[in-house]
Design an enzyme around this catalytic site. Structure first.
Site, short mmCIF file in Angstrom:
data_model
loop_
_atom_site.label_atom_id
_atom_site.label_comp_id
_atom_site.label_asym_id
_atom_site.label_seq_id
_atom_site.Cartn_x
_atom_site.Cartn_y
_atom_site.Cartn_z
CG HIS A 207 -0.25 0.44 2.48
ND1 HIS A 207 0.62 -0.39 3.12
CD2 HIS A 207 -0.29 1.58 3.20
CE1 HIS A 207 1.08 0.22 4.20
NE2 HIS A 207 0.56 1.42 4.28
N1 UDP Z 1 -4.32 -4.82 8.66
C1 UDP Z 1 -5.62 -5.28 8.84
N2 UDP Z 1 -6.33 -5.71 7.74
C2 UDP Z 1 -5.80 -5.69 6.47
C3 UDP Z 1 -4.48 -5.21 6.32
C4 UDP Z 1 -3.77 -4.77 7.42
O1 UDP Z 1 -6.13 -5.35 9.97
O2 UDP Z 1 -6.49 -6.07 5.53
C5 UDP Z 1 -3.59 -4.35 9.83
C6 UDP Z 1 -2.22 -4.96 10.02
O3 UDP Z 1 -2.32 -6.18 10.72
C7 UDP Z 1 -1.49 -3.89 10.79
C8 UDP Z 1 -2.09 -2.62 10.26
O4 UDP Z 1 -3.33 -2.97 9.65
O5 UDP Z 1 -1.73 -3.96 12.17
C9 UDP Z 1 -1.15 -2.05 9.27
O6 UDP Z 1 -1.73 -1.04 8.59
P1 UDP Z 1 -1.08 -0.48 7.26
O7 UDP Z 1 -0.25 -1.53 6.62
O8 UDP Z 1 -2.21 0.12 6.49
O9 UDP Z 1 -0.18 0.72 7.79
P2 UDP Z 1 1.30 0.83 8.34
O10 UDP Z 1 1.46 -0.16 9.45
O11 UDP Z 1 2.22 0.59 7.20
O12 UDP Z 1 1.39 2.23 8.85
#
Ligand code: UDP
Length: 357
Positions: A207
């Site tokens: 993403h």
């Molecule tokens: N996550 C979720 N469902 C999904 C994809 C990700 O619950 O379909 C959770 C994942 O387990 C993690 C968080 O969302 O805890 C991560 O979010 P994202 O990857 O959007 O953001 P980042 O962590 O890179 O800031």
């Protein structure tokens, strides 16, 4: 004691779930402002209902704009909320536009800012997240760091002379995993729905702007996932932004991506998978908590302790490199016994500190 929490993106809901519960236990009154940055049911509402996050008191419905317009509108509207609510502190999480807007609105009104996930750095200023986190740290009074590296980053940047308070309570994502994983077998049916119970599979997410906005990178990553899918079924909960770009550019996937899932389903997928490929920050650590190797589809990571522990490879977005790394690390036995992210009481420590401001 009153806190206004400003949030708006999926990882912030997950982080806030643990801290909001701890604040409630301490009797702190919390007003939640949802900026609207993530708004689809399965990117937002599902987390509030599944994880028992208190309903947002304000929903600003700001989304789908460029960085400047989005952050600017959030700044203006959060300021209005703060003038009305007059909190003792504003609480923000992570590194999104909502984080920066919340912190900036508070700082201009001389309201102390508490930043959860302070001190992280990728040292890549082209990442919007890096700009957001550096600026937010600089105007925060309470810097809650998840790791030793984060504390060291702040010290190297001179934060000890800025009059702010730096502490290392640990990572609230670890708290979330410990708390919610107990309920996974009762709450999640995702493995049955996908007909993969007991079967080997690989979990992937994509993403980040650096991958979705660069079509060559996105194509190379998808090419590598298509290869891996021939050996181990790839399950990819697809972020709405990535979905739109894949569709627009006609990029072919040999596996069927799934809609974004709620947290219990995500934990079930983490528990059941063999390996994780991701450009997500949160997922790199969650892979560690479930003793799964993580191939990180980025050129750098803020979570360097995972790389040092030999459980995470930073591979960027070259197809051959991703595939070669996959071949090298699949089936690798991991040592995940070191407590890299605290002892699971980060939220409690944060709430304890904030309740005594
Ligand atoms: N996550 C979720 N469902 C999904 C994809 C990700 O619950 O379909 C959770 C994942 O387990 C993690 C968080 O969302 O805890 C991560 O979010 P994202 O990857 O959007 O953001 P980042 O962590 O890179 O800031």
């Amino acid at each position: 004691m009153k806190i206004v929490t400003v949030l708006g993106a999926r990882p912030q809901f997950i982080k806030a779930a643990t801290v909001s519960r701890a604040l409630k236990e301490k009797g702190v009154s919390e007003v939640i402002v949802h900026t609207g940055q993530h708004f689809d049911h399965n990117m937002s509402e599902v987390f509030f209902s599944e994880m028992d996050i208190p309903r947002s008191d304000y929903h600003l419905e700001i989304s789908g704009l460029g960085h400047g317009a989005m952050t600017g509108r959030m700044l203006e509207q959060v300021e209005g909320v703060l003038l009305k609510e007059k909190p003792d502190c504003v609480l923000v999480y992570g590194d999104t536009n909502s984080t920066l807007a919340g912190a900036l609105a508070a700082a201009k009104l001389h309201i102390p800012v508490a930043h959860v996930e302070a001190g992280l750095r990728s040292f890549e200023m082209k990442m919007p997240e890096e700009v957001n986190r550096i600026l937010t740290d600089r105007i925060s009074q309470y810097l809650f760091c998840p790791t030793t590296t984060a504390v060291e980053n702040l010290k190297k940047e001179g934060f000890e002379s800025f009059g702010c308070e730096i502490s290392q309570p640990g990572d609230v994502i670890y708290d979330a995993v410990l708390f919610y994983k107990e309920k996974v077998s009762e709450k999640s049916t995702v493995l049955d729905r996908l007909k993969i119970t007991g079967q080997p599979f690989t979990l992937a997410t994509i993403h980040r702007a650096e991958n979705t906005d660069d079509i060559e990178r996105l194509k190379a990553i998808c090419g590598a996932l298509n290869y891996i899918n021939q050996h181990s079924k790839v399950i990819l909960p697809l972020h709405p932004r990535t979905k739109g770009i894949l569709h627009k550019n006609n990029i072919k996937l040999d596996f069927t991506p799934i809609e974004p899932v709620g947290y219990f389903d995500m934990l079930a997928l983490l528990e059941g998978c063999d390996l994780v490929l991701t450009d997500s920050g949160g997922l790199q650590k969650e892979a560690y908590f479930f003793s799964k190797y993580c191939i990180t589809l980025r050129d750098q990571t803020e979570w360097v302790e995972l790389v040092n522990a030999g459980v995470n490879s930073i591979v960027g977005a070259r197809k051959e490199k991703i595939i070669n790394t996959y071949e090298q690390v699949k089936g690798k036995k991991l040592n995940t016994s070191i407590a890299l992210y605290g002892d699971g009481t980060a939220a409690h420590k944060i709430a304890q500190r904030l309740s005594s401001i």
